[in-house]
Design a protein around this motif. Sequence first.
Motif, mmCIF file in Angstrom:
data_model
loop_
_atom_site.group_PDB
_atom_site.id
_atom_site.type_symbol
_atom_site.label_atom_id
_atom_site.label_comp_id
_atom_site.label_asym_id
_atom_site.label_seq_id
_atom_site.Cartn_x
_atom_site.Cartn_y
_atom_site.Cartn_z
ATOM 1 N N LEU A 113 -8.482 9.204 -0.898
ATOM 2 C CA LEU A 113 -7.814 8.196 -1.479
ATOM 3 C C LEU A 113 -7.541 7.727 0.385
ATOM 4 O O LEU A 113 -7.824 6.252 0.239
ATOM 5 C CB LEU A 113 -6.765 8.796 -2.271
ATOM 6 N N ASP A 114 -7.235 8.179 0.951
ATOM 7 C CA ASP A 114 -6.933 7.063 2.177
ATOM 8 C C ASP A 114 -7.961 6.666 3.314
ATOM 9 O O ASP A 114 -7.393 5.619 3.811
ATOM 10 C CB ASP A 114 -5.895 8.650 2.933
ATOM 11 N N ARG A 153 -10.671 1.979 4.290
ATOM 12 C CA ARG A 153 -11.590 0.970 4.459
ATOM 13 C C ARG A 153 -11.320 -0.443 3.447
ATOM 14 O O ARG A 153 -12.335 -0.844 3.515
ATOM 15 C CB ARG A 153 -12.711 2.251 3.649
ATOM 16 N N ASN A 154 -10.512 -0.489 3.478
ATOM 17 C CA ASN A 154 -9.770 -1.866 2.708
ATOM 18 C C ASN A 154 -10.131 -2.303 1.064
ATOM 19 O O ASN A 154 -10.541 -2.811 0.795
ATOM 20 C CB ASN A 154 -10.544 -3.228 3.766
ATOM 21 N N ILE A 155 -10.308 -0.554 0.733
ATOM 22 C CA ILE A 155 -10.399 -0.773 -0.989
ATOM 23 C C ILE A 155 -9.529 -0.577 -1.538
ATOM 24 O O ILE A 155 -8.586 0.250 -1.353
ATOM 25 C CB ILE A 155 -11.581 0.930 -0.859
ATOM 26 N N ARG A 156 -9.058 -1.796 -2.367
ATOM 27 C CA ARG A 156 -7.683 -1.955 -3.317
ATOM 28 C C ARG A 156 -7.707 -2.048 -4.574
ATOM 29 O O ARG A 156 -6.934 -1.791 -5.207
ATOM 30 C CB ARG A 156 -7.188 -3.153 -2.588
ATOM 31 N N ARG A 157 -8.881 -1.737 -5.266
ATOM 32 C CA ARG A 157 -9.768 -1.562 -6.574
ATOM 33 C C ARG A 157 -9.893 -0.897 -7.047
ATOM 34 O O ARG A 157 -11.366 -0.013 -6.510
ATOM 35 C CB ARG A 157 -9.857 -2.841 -7.081
ATOM 36 N N ILE A 158 -9.663 0.735 -7.250
ATOM 37 C CA ILE A 158 -10.461 1.849 -7.240
ATOM 38 C C ILE A 158 -10.561 2.126 -8.950
ATOM 39 O O ILE A 158 -9.072 2.215 -9.933
ATOM 40 C CB ILE A 158 -9.440 2.678 -6.338
ATOM 41 N N LEU A 217 -1.829 10.370 -8.667
ATOM 42 C CA LEU A 217 -2.324 10.291 -7.682
ATOM 43 C C LEU A 217 -1.580 9.010 -7.151
ATOM 44 O O LEU A 217 -1.148 8.007 -7.727
ATOM 45 C CB LEU A 217 -3.768 10.469 -7.044
ATOM 46 N N GLY A 218 -1.758 9.296 -5.718
ATOM 47 C CA GLY A 218 -0.823 7.744 -5.639
ATOM 48 C C GLY A 218 -2.047 7.446 -4.069
ATOM 49 O O GLY A 218 -2.300 7.849 -3.436
ATOM 50 N N ALA A 219 -1.899 6.123 -4.487
ATOM 51 C CA ALA A 219 -3.667 5.155 -3.954
ATOM 52 C C ALA A 219 -2.505 3.824 -2.745
ATOM 53 O O ALA A 219 -3.024 3.476 -2.398
ATOM 54 C CB ALA A 219 -4.529 4.450 -5.210
ATOM 55 N N GLY A 220 -1.276 4.423 -2.989
ATOM 56 C CA GLY A 220 -0.749 3.088 -1.647
ATOM 57 C C GLY A 220 -0.377 1.961 -2.396
ATOM 58 O O GLY A 220 0.000 1.529 -3.197
ATOM 59 N N SER A 221 -0.942 1.051 -1.548
ATOM 60 C CA SER A 221 -0.961 -0.168 -1.492
ATOM 61 C C SER A 221 -2.599 -0.669 -2.535
ATOM 62 O O SER A 221 -2.449 -1.773 -2.985
ATOM 63 C CB SER A 221 -1.572 -0.992 -0.201
#
Length: 229
Positions: free
Chosen positions: A107-108, A113-118, A129-133
């Motif tokens: 995830l980090d 890689r600037n992937i924002r919508r998973i 899980l924590g995906a940050g921003s």
Amino acid sequence: MTGSRPLIVTRPEPGNSATVERARAMGFDARAMPLFAARPLEWTAPPPADFDALLLTSASAARLAGPGLASLASLPVYAVGAATADAANATGLTVAMAGTADVQLLLDAMTSRNIRRILWLCGRDRTELGAGSAALTPLPCHAVDRIAPPDAWAGLIAAPAMLLAHSVRAAAYISELAGTARGHLALVAISPKVAAAAGDGWGAIAIAGQPDDAAMLAQAHALWHKVPK
């Protein structure tokens, strides 16, 4: 390992057979004793344009997702572990990255890689899980249910044996089934959290150096030389 105690593999199929095969190649008296079974769930695929990538943390998600998976084929796949990546490739998905067994590291890497919508195609029972921003959207497509232990289970745990616990749920169920027999049983856990879920009272307990099958078997090999035969 002549004269060794049995190594009991409790994970669901098809992973159970794979672990048993690896263990027997190492000389273990490995026994297939699955305590869980995976099954598909009904799910509806969202528009792929709403997401930047597809996260798969289990090979079961790719194997059991069914025809709806094809509608997500335009999304790059980030897979946890080689087995998950192989299962994704087999369905026609495109794997952009196959990470280690540590999903947080993957995830980090995705967010870097600037992937924002998973979109996370996952199991019904899952770890948060924590995906940050990034926005992580879980979508359950399969379930892994407890099943009754095979007929040979009671006889195997009545004598000294080693067991493998691949998940928190597995450790809790193994502990419940083992009961007071834990005193003459050894357990190898895939992580510290899994070891904690197994509780106390085991004859011996060890934790794999890495959260994967190979490391568990290596730890079981080391433990075999420590416990009384």
